[in-house]
Design a protein around this motif. Structure first.
Motif, PDB file in Angstrom:
ATOM      1  N   LEU A  96     -48.237 -18.992 -15.901  1.00 30.51           N
ATOM      2  CA  LEU A  96     -47.348 -20.016 -16.494  1.00 30.51           C
ATOM      3  C   LEU A  96     -48.131 -21.136 -17.170  1.00 30.51           C
ATOM      4  O   LEU A  96     -47.795 -21.566 -18.276  1.00 30.51           O
ATOM      5  N   CYS A  97     -49.181 -21.609 -16.486  1.00 29.79           N
ATOM      6  CA  CYS A  97     -49.927 -22.756 -17.023  1.00 29.79           C
ATOM      7  C   CYS A  97     -50.750 -22.387 -18.261  1.00 29.79           C
ATOM      8  O   CYS A  97     -51.129 -23.261 -19.031  1.00 29.79           O
ATOM      9  N   SER A  98     -51.019 -21.091 -18.451  1.00 30.15           N
ATOM     10  CA  SER A  98     -51.769 -20.686 -19.648  1.00 30.15           C
ATOM     11  C   SER A  98     -50.859 -20.467 -20.849  1.00 30.15           C
ATOM     12  O   SER A  98     -51.349 -20.271 -21.973  1.00 30.15           O
ATOM     13  N   LYS A  99     -49.556 -20.462 -20.619  1.00 29.26           N
ATOM     14  CA  LYS A  99     -48.609 -20.249 -21.728  1.00 29.26           C
ATOM     15  C   LYS A  99     -48.580 -21.466 -22.643  1.00 29.26           C
ATOM     16  O   LYS A  99     -48.634 -22.600 -22.173  1.00 29.26           O
ATOM     17  N   LYS A 100     -48.459 -21.168 -23.957  1.00 32.21           N
ATOM     18  CA  LYS A 100     -48.423 -22.261 -24.941  1.00 32.21           C
ATOM     19  C   LYS A 100     -47.069 -22.270 -25.642  1.00 32.21           C
ATOM     20  O   LYS A 100     -46.318 -21.288 -25.547  1.00 32.21           O
ATOM     21  N   ALA A 101     -46.803 -23.356 -26.360  1.00 38.53           N
ATOM     22  CA  ALA A 101     -45.542 -23.448 -27.109  1.00 38.53           C
ATOM     23  C   ALA A 101     -45.396 -22.223 -28.000  1.00 38.53           C
ATOM     24  O   ALA A 101     -46.347 -21.825 -28.680  1.00 38.53           O
ATOM     25  N   GLY A 102     -44.202 -21.602 -27.978  1.00 32.03           N
ATOM     26  CA  GLY A 102     -43.951 -20.415 -28.798  1.00 32.03           C
ATOM     27  C   GLY A 102     -44.068 -19.119 -28.003  1.00 32.03           C
ATOM     28  O   GLY A 102     -43.494 -18.103 -28.387  1.00 32.03           O
ATOM     29  N   ASP A 103     -44.827 -19.145 -26.883  1.00 25.28           N
ATOM     30  CA  ASP A 103     -44.959 -17.940 -26.050  1.00 25.28           C
ATOM     31  C   ASP A 103     -43.646 -17.667 -25.325  1.00 25.28           C
ATOM     32  O   ASP A 103     -42.868 -18.581 -25.051  1.00 25.28           O
ATOM     33  N   THR A 104     -43.445 -16.395 -24.971  1.00 28.70           N
ATOM     34  CA  THR A 104     -42.242 -16.047 -24.211  1.00 28.70           C
ATOM     35  C   THR A 104     -42.615 -15.722 -22.768  1.00 28.70           C
ATOM     36  O   THR A 104     -43.785 -15.486 -22.453  1.00 28.70           O
ATOM     37  N   LEU A 105     -41.593 -15.717 -21.915  1.00 33.06           N
ATOM     38  CA  LEU A 105     -41.788 -15.347 -20.507  1.00 33.06           C
ATOM     39  C   LEU A 105     -40.474 -14.819 -19.961  1.00 33.06           C
ATOM     40  O   LEU A 105     -39.425 -14.994 -20.599  1.00 33.06           O
ATOM     41  N   MET A 106     -40.530 -14.138 -18.808  1.00 30.97           N
ATOM     42  CA  MET A 106     -39.326 -13.553 -18.224  1.00 30.97           C
ATOM     43  C   MET A 106     -38.891 -14.404 -17.033  1.00 30.97           C
ATOM     44  O   MET A 106     -39.695 -14.654 -16.127  1.00 30.97           O
ATOM     45  N   ILE A 107     -37.644 -14.842 -17.075  1.00 30.22           N
ATOM     46  CA  ILE A 107     -37.170 -15.717 -15.986  1.00 30.22           C
ATOM     47  C   ILE A 107     -35.815 -15.253 -15.438  1.00 30.22           C
ATOM     48  O   ILE A 107     -35.076 -14.521 -16.088  1.00 30.22           O
ATOM     49  N   SER A 108     -35.521 -15.774 -14.236  1.00 33.40           N
ATOM     50  CA  SER A 108     -34.242 -15.486 -13.585  1.00 33.40           C
ATOM     51  C   SER A 108     -33.737 -16.777 -12.950  1.00 33.40           C
ATOM     52  O   SER A 108     -34.377 -17.814 -13.028  1.00 33.40           O
ATOM     53  N   GLY A 109     -32.558 -16.702 -12.315  1.00 35.68           N
ATOM     54  CA  GLY A 109     -32.060 -17.882 -11.612  1.00 35.68           C
ATOM     55  C   GLY A 109     -30.597 -18.160 -11.901  1.00 35.68           C
ATOM     56  O   GLY A 109     -29.912 -17.316 -12.489  1.00 35.68           O
ATOM     57  N   PRO A 110     -30.123 -19.318 -11.526  1.00 35.56           N
ATOM     58  CA  PRO A 110     -30.814 -20.313 -10.710  1.00 35.56           C
ATOM     59  C   PRO A 110     -30.909 -19.850  -9.253  1.00 35.56           C
ATOM     60  O   PRO A 110     -30.142 -19.016  -8.817  1.00 35.56           O
ATOM     61  N   SER A 111     -31.844 -20.476  -8.524  1.00 36.08           N
ATOM     62  CA  SER A 111     -31.998 -20.196  -7.111  1.00 36.08           C
ATOM     63  C   SER A 111     -31.779 -21.504  -6.354  1.00 36.08           C
ATOM     64  O   SER A 111     -32.168 -22.561  -6.831  1.00 36.08           O
ATOM     65  N   GLY A 112     -31.169 -21.434  -5.183  1.00 36.62           N
ATOM     66  CA  GLY A 112     -31.032 -22.617  -4.333  1.00 36.62           C
ATOM     67  C   GLY A 112     -29.628 -23.194  -4.331  1.00 36.62           C
ATOM     68  O   GLY A 112     -29.072 -23.508  -5.380  1.00 36.62           O
ATOM     69  N   LYS A 113     -29.080 -23.344  -3.108  1.00 34.53           N
ATOM     70  CA  LYS A 113     -27.709 -23.834  -2.959  1.00 34.53           C
ATOM     71  C   LYS A 113     -27.635 -25.151  -2.207  1.00 34.53           C
ATOM     72  O   LYS A 113     -26.653 -25.865  -2.298  1.00 34.53           O
ATOM     73  N   ARG A 114     -28.652 -25.443  -1.395  1.00 33.90           N
ATOM     74  CA  ARG A 114     -28.514 -26.580  -0.473  1.00 33.90           C
ATOM     75  C   ARG A 114     -29.299 -27.823  -0.892  1.00 33.90           C
ATOM     76  O   ARG A 114     -28.910 -28.939  -0.606  1.00 33.90           O
ATOM     77  N   PHE A 115     -30.440 -27.624  -1.563  1.00 32.62           N
ATOM     78  CA  PHE A 115     -31.293 -28.768  -1.932  1.00 32.62           C
ATOM     79  C   PHE A 115     -30.765 -29.360  -3.243  1.00 32.62           C
ATOM     80  O   PHE A 115     -31.389 -29.247  -4.303  1.00 32.62           O
ATOM     81  N   ILE A 116     -29.586 -29.952  -3.159  1.00 39.85           N
ATOM     82  CA  ILE A 116     -28.918 -30.489  -4.358  1.00 39.85           C
ATOM     83  C   ILE A 116     -28.289 -31.825  -4.000  1.00 39.85           C
ATOM     84  O   ILE A 116     -28.186 -32.170  -2.817  1.00 39.85           O
ATOM     85  N   LEU A 117     -27.866 -32.562  -5.009  1.00 39.27           N
ATOM     86  CA  LEU A 117     -27.170 -33.831  -4.744  1.00 39.27           C
ATOM     87  C   LEU A 117     -25.711 -33.528  -4.400  1.00 39.27           C
ATOM     88  O   LEU A 117     -25.150 -32.530  -4.870  1.00 39.27           O
ATOM     89  N   PRO A 118     -25.094 -34.420  -3.595  1.00 43.44           N
ATOM     90  CA  PRO A 118     -23.680 -34.188  -3.276  1.00 43.44           C
ATOM     91  C   PRO A 118     -22.797 -34.435  -4.505  1.00 43.44           C
ATOM     92  O   PRO A 118     -23.222 -35.095  -5.455  1.00 43.44           O
ATOM     93  N   GLU A 119     -21.557 -33.913  -4.440  1.00 43.71           N
ATOM     94  CA  GLU A 119     -20.592 -34.137  -5.528  1.00 43.71           C
ATOM     95  C   GLU A 119     -20.335 -35.619  -5.731  1.00 43.71           C
ATOM     96  O   GLU A 119     -20.244 -36.098  -6.848  1.00 43.71           O
ATOM     97  N   ASN A 120     -20.203 -36.327  -4.608  1.00 43.64           N
ATOM     98  CA  ASN A 120     -19.937 -37.774  -4.654  1.00 43.64           C
ATOM     99  C   ASN A 120     -21.257 -38.548  -4.608  1.00 43.64           C
ATOM    100  O   ASN A 120     -21.463 -39.402  -3.761  1.00 43.64           O
ATOM    101  N   LYS A 121     -22.170 -38.185  -5.517  1.00 43.06           N
ATOM    102  CA  LYS A 121     -23.545 -38.709  -5.433  1.00 43.06           C
ATOM    103  C   LYS A 121     -23.616 -40.220  -5.516  1.00 43.06           C
ATOM    104  O   LYS A 121     -24.479 -40.850  -4.913  1.00 43.06           O
ATOM    105  N   GLU A 122     -22.679 -40.831  -6.243  1.00 43.85           N
ATOM    106  CA  GLU A 122     -22.731 -42.280  -6.423  1.00 43.85           C
ATOM    107  C   GLU A 122     -22.330 -43.032  -5.149  1.00 43.85           C
ATOM    108  O   GLU A 122     -22.572 -44.222  -5.031  1.00 43.85           O
ATOM    109  N   GLU A 123     -21.766 -42.326  -4.152  1.00 43.65           N
ATOM    110  CA  GLU A 123     -21.336 -42.992  -2.909  1.00 43.65           C
ATOM    111  C   GLU A 123     -22.421 -42.952  -1.839  1.00 43.65           C
ATOM    112  O   GLU A 123     -22.186 -43.411  -0.726  1.00 43.65           O
ATOM    113  N   CYS A 124     -23.582 -42.391  -2.154  1.00 41.52           N
ATOM    114  CA  CYS A 124     -24.629 -42.224  -1.136  1.00 41.52           C
ATOM    115  C   CYS A 124     -25.886 -43.003  -1.503  1.00 41.52           C
ATOM    116  O   CYS A 124     -26.048 -43.458  -2.637  1.00 41.52           O
TER     117      CYS A 124
END
Ligand code: FAD
Ligand code: A2P
Length: 307
Positions: A120-148
């Protein structure tokens, strides 16, 4: 009190990754740092991933080639460091923050270079790569984020999701309290430091503290780690942590978790942890260091992403 959204995951599965393009790759460590960490901007336009990556989630990256057993490389995860609406508000752009894994091989004494981080770190602007996702359900902000309120702990590239969270919060006029405790080996490795410093100057409800482990020692001869900041900045952090509507997030090295719980416990702040079944018979005031390490788990108010 805390309501979390049910975010879609694996819209693109790791076994069927899609092609995306690197738009920019910028070094984020200062020039005299021994570490190489890059802020990488990826364009997902034309794929089902447009607008899908939310702050706190991760991108799956599949490096080409095969592993030592001749099997295709497994997917590696990299935290999203762009806000939920995409970098600069563009839903086609997602960013991450990647550290090259470079070391001496523990067994063979040869040079050890991590497969995917270096790819990844050797890739330069214009290069392509193969990705998937998104991953992760719990490490997120709550819906009512402004109340916390929030207390964030990061080591190294663990800062990535917090850049994303801070952009989400302050782009929508957040008025609560948020503190970031960031630990790195050297000052040259304080990623996004200028932006974070300016953010703290601009918003008096954002508190930014750093722990540099390899420059100087504490009074007892030990290194300063991110968990020490709980005690060093108790005046600011204790009232925030003591509020009922505060959430704690930990991202980076696994080792910091027990230290954070132990220092919170020394202040009587037990709401961020819960005992594993091995210590249920012990009052929390009698937990030992090994209990914190082996048997204390995060509570519903603590989100942990360690790797
Ligand atoms: P690999 O080729 O997989 O090598 C690493 C493996 O080799 C390790 O399992 C380790 O046991 C072993 N190893 C390491 N050093 C040595 C050595 N000296 N000698 C012998 N063996 C060794 N990383 C980031 O940079 N940024 C992020 O934002 C990020 N977010 C993540 C989010 C999540 C949810 C997770 C789970 C991980 C995240 N990571 C992140 C880590 C990332 O997924 C990879 O694990 C990391 O980049 C190393 O992958 P690699 O392919 O380069 O190394
Ligand atoms: P050190 O390596 O000096 O012991 P990076 O991921 O860029 O290497 O940064 C990780 C940071 O976390 C470093 O400053 C590292 O210190 C520090 N660190 C290492 N072990 C722990 C631990 N158990 N608790 C908290 N911080 C740690």
């Amino acid at each position: 009190m805390f309501r979390f959204p049910d975010l879609p995951i694996n819209v693109v599965k790791p076994k069927e990754p899609v092609e995306a393009k690197i738009v920019e790759s910028k070094i984020c460590t200062l020039e005299s740092s021994p570490n190489f960490i890059r802020h990488i901007v990826i364009d997902v336009s034309g794929t089902p991933l447009v607008g899908q990556f939310k702050a706190g989630q991760s991108i799956g990256v599949v490096a080409p080639g095969v592993d030592a057993d001749g099997k295709p490389h497994k997917v590696r995860l990299y935290s999203v460091s762009s806000p939920s609406g995409g970098e600069g508000g563009n839903p086609n752009l997602v960013t991450t923050t990647v550290k090259r894994v470079v070391d001496e091989n523990w067994e063979t004494q040869e040079l050890f270079t991590g497969v995917c981080s270096n790819y990844l770190c050797s890739k330069k602007a214009g290069d392509t790569l193969m990705i998937s996702g998104p991953s992760g359900k719990r490490f997120i902000l709550p819906e009512n984020k402004e109340e916390c309120n929030y207390v964030f702990f990061a080591t190294g590239t663990g800062i990535a999701p917090f850049r994303a969270f801070l952009l989400d919060l302050f782009n929508s006029g957040f008025k609560g309290q948020v503190a970031l405790c960031f630990g790195t080996p050297y000052r040259t490795d304080l990623l996004y430091h200028k932006w974070l410093t300016e953010l703290a100057e601009k918003h008096e409800n954002f508190h930014y503290f750093t722990a540099i482990s390899r420059e100087g020692r504490r009074a007892d001869g030990t290194k300063t780690y991110v968990q020490h900041l709980v005690l060093d900045h108790k005046d600011v952090l204790e009232p925030i942590l003591a509020a009922d509507n505060t959430l704690m997030y930990i991202c980076g090295l696994e080792g910091m978790e027990a230290g954070i719980y132990s220092n919170l416990a020394s202040m009587g702040l037990y709401d961020y942890m819960k005992p594993g079944k091995n210590i249920l018979d012990k009052p929390n005031t009698e937990w030992t260091w090994s209990d914190f390490k082996e048997n204390v788990k995060p509570s519903d108010r603590t989100m942990v992403e360690v790797y």
